[in-house]
Design a protein around this motif. Sequence first.
Motif, PDB file in Angstrom:
ATOM      1  N   LEU A  80       0.914  -1.165  -0.087  1.00 54.49           N
ATOM      2  CA  LEU A  80       0.261  -0.144   0.107  1.00 54.49           C
ATOM      3  C   LEU A  80       0.875   1.138  -0.142  1.00 54.49           C
ATOM      4  O   LEU A  80       0.920   1.994   1.052  1.00 54.49           O
ATOM      5  CB  LEU A  80      -0.834  -0.156   1.073  1.00 54.49           C
ATOM      6  CG  LEU A  80      -2.171  -1.184   1.406  1.00 54.49           C
ATOM      7  CD1 LEU A  80      -2.580  -1.217   2.578  1.00 54.49           C
ATOM      8  CD2 LEU A  80      -3.030  -0.723   0.308  1.00 54.49           C
ATOM      9  N   PRO A  81       1.780   1.409  -1.015  1.00 56.91           N
ATOM     10  CA  PRO A  81       2.859   2.398  -1.123  1.00 56.91           C
ATOM     11  C   PRO A  81       2.083   3.880  -0.891  1.00 56.91           C
ATOM     12  O   PRO A  81       2.673   4.848  -0.302  1.00 56.91           O
ATOM     13  CB  PRO A  81       3.439   2.500  -2.343  1.00 56.91           C
ATOM     14  CG  PRO A  81       2.332   1.587  -3.289  1.00 56.91           C
ATOM     15  CD  PRO A  81       1.813   0.494  -2.294  1.00 56.91           C
ATOM     16  N   ALA A  82       0.912   4.206  -1.576  1.00 58.07           N
ATOM     17  CA  ALA A  82       0.119   5.466  -1.237  1.00 58.07           C
ATOM     18  C   ALA A  82      -0.210   5.710  -0.093  1.00 58.07           C
ATOM     19  O   ALA A  82      -0.616   6.944   0.368  1.00 58.07           O
ATOM     20  CB  ALA A  82      -0.888   5.419  -2.438  1.00 58.07           C
ATOM     21  N   PRO A  93       6.993  -4.682  10.255  1.00 58.70           N
ATOM     22  CA  PRO A  93       6.252  -5.280   9.122  1.00 58.70           C
ATOM     23  C   PRO A  93       4.540  -5.674   9.403  1.00 58.70           C
ATOM     24  O   PRO A  93       4.773  -6.387  10.554  1.00 58.70           O
ATOM     25  CB  PRO A  93       7.096  -6.349   8.660  1.00 58.70           C
ATOM     26  CG  PRO A  93       7.920  -6.803   9.798  1.00 58.70           C
ATOM     27  CD  PRO A  93       7.999  -5.661  10.648  1.00 58.70           C
ATOM     28  N   ALA A  94       4.012  -5.797   8.638  1.00 58.21           N
ATOM     29  CA  ALA A  94       2.443  -6.255   8.870  1.00 58.21           C
ATOM     30  C   ALA A  94       2.045  -6.955   7.573  1.00 58.21           C
ATOM     31  O   ALA A  94       2.404  -6.644   6.324  1.00 58.21           O
ATOM     32  CB  ALA A  94       1.825  -5.211   9.390  1.00 58.21           C
ATOM     33  N   VAL A 206      -4.021   0.657   9.514  1.00 60.28           N
ATOM     34  CA  VAL A 206      -2.603  -0.223   9.897  1.00 60.28           C
ATOM     35  C   VAL A 206      -1.555   0.428   9.148  1.00 60.28           C
ATOM     36  O   VAL A 206      -0.338   0.400   9.758  1.00 60.28           O
ATOM     37  CB  VAL A 206      -2.927  -1.651   9.140  1.00 60.28           C
ATOM     38  CG1 VAL A 206      -1.751  -2.391   9.250  1.00 60.28           C
ATOM     39  CG2 VAL A 206      -4.248  -2.192   9.935  1.00 60.28           C
ATOM     40  N   ALA A 207      -1.679   0.889   8.017  1.00 58.56           N
ATOM     41  CA  ALA A 207      -0.459   1.519   7.094  1.00 58.56           C
ATOM     42  C   ALA A 207       0.185   2.815   7.739  1.00 58.56           C
ATOM     43  O   ALA A 207       1.355   3.142   7.689  1.00 58.56           O
ATOM     44  CB  ALA A 207      -1.101   2.021   5.712  1.00 58.56           C
ATOM     45  N   ALA A 208      -0.678   3.392   8.731  1.00 60.30           N
ATOM     46  CA  ALA A 208       0.159   4.709   9.287  1.00 60.30           C
ATOM     47  C   ALA A 208       0.946   4.104  10.279  1.00 60.30           C
ATOM     48  O   ALA A 208       1.953   4.858  10.540  1.00 60.30           O
ATOM     49  CB  ALA A 208      -1.217   5.315  10.118  1.00 60.30           C
ATOM     50  N   HIS A 209       1.030   2.857  10.803  1.00 60.49           N
ATOM     51  CA  HIS A 209       2.106   2.299  11.656  1.00 60.49           C
ATOM     52  C   HIS A 209       2.718   1.127  11.585  1.00 60.49           C
ATOM     53  O   HIS A 209       3.665   0.854  12.401  1.00 60.49           O
ATOM     54  CB  HIS A 209       0.998   2.135  13.285  1.00 60.49           C
ATOM     55  CG  HIS A 209       0.260   3.350  13.697  1.00 60.49           C
ATOM     56  ND1 HIS A 209       0.675   4.475  14.235  1.00 60.49           N
ATOM     57  CD2 HIS A 209      -1.084   3.305  13.556  1.00 60.49           C
ATOM     58  CE1 HIS A 209      -0.421   5.237  14.577  1.00 60.49           C
ATOM     59  NE2 HIS A 209      -1.410   4.487  13.888  1.00 60.49           N
TER      60      HIS A 209
END
Length: 290
Positions: A80-82, A93-94, A206-209
């Motif tokens: 989810l690079p964006a 990592p998740a 999730v992607a924020a952390h």
Amino acid sequence: METMTLPKRTLLSTALLSTTLCSAAMAVNANAAEANPNDLLNATLWMQNSVEYKANVQGMFQLATMRAEAGLHDKNWSALPAMQPEGFGQLPPAIIVDCDETMLDNNVYEAYLIKSGKGYSSKTWSQYVQDKVTGAMPGAVEFANYAQKKGITIFYVTNRKKENEQATLENMKALGFPMTGAKDVLLTKGEKPDWTSNKTTRDQFVAAHYRVILMLGDNLGDFTDASGTPKERLATYKANQAHWGKDWIMMPNPEYGSFESAAFGGNWSLSTEQRRAEKISALKAWQPKS
């Protein structure tokens, strides 16, 4: 000849009655299924009974394991690079996974719908979830435990509702899924006000952390909210060619999903017969020349 005693007669009568009732129940189920043909039949039979399905799913988890290994060691890797913040390579990592028909196998519920001649309802679905009888997909528990051993947190982003979260959590723990790595790894629909059936807000959470190295799902909506008509879905699929099989792993699910509703414009108010007619109309068919 021995005279049959009363207890023996009673036992025989009970056995005959039981057999009769069982046969009657089977006949009722058969008649219900015949009177209400269900489009789930072949798909559920394949998913429940075929080794081909099991081998397919297990193969996807093998692929996911290899891709997770690659993503784990490449700090620039993200599914989810964006959505990732600056410097995301330093985040832990998740992996984000869907639950139903990705990690959890609900074929017995689908079989209930077929045999009872009924359609999906939130009431029977909730009863099923609360019974905590859901099984695991072939290879799912092993994959989840592999991730845990590698220090990868798995977030289960599911559209099971908030009120069914505790039953789902208990069911998954009993199956052997590691539900650890963060305070809350089971992110259900409605758990927060903006956690709707669209999963973007939960993915962003999730992607924020975490650096999201992999996503697994069985429906387009498990990866992106971009959906719509069959033509629009195809465009979304093509636009994300670089993800498929690399950091987005799609599991097979011919039973249900947005692929079906797209065929009749998402209009669930149509009757079963009308929806079936629209699905048949959407098929491209070969025609013999004579």
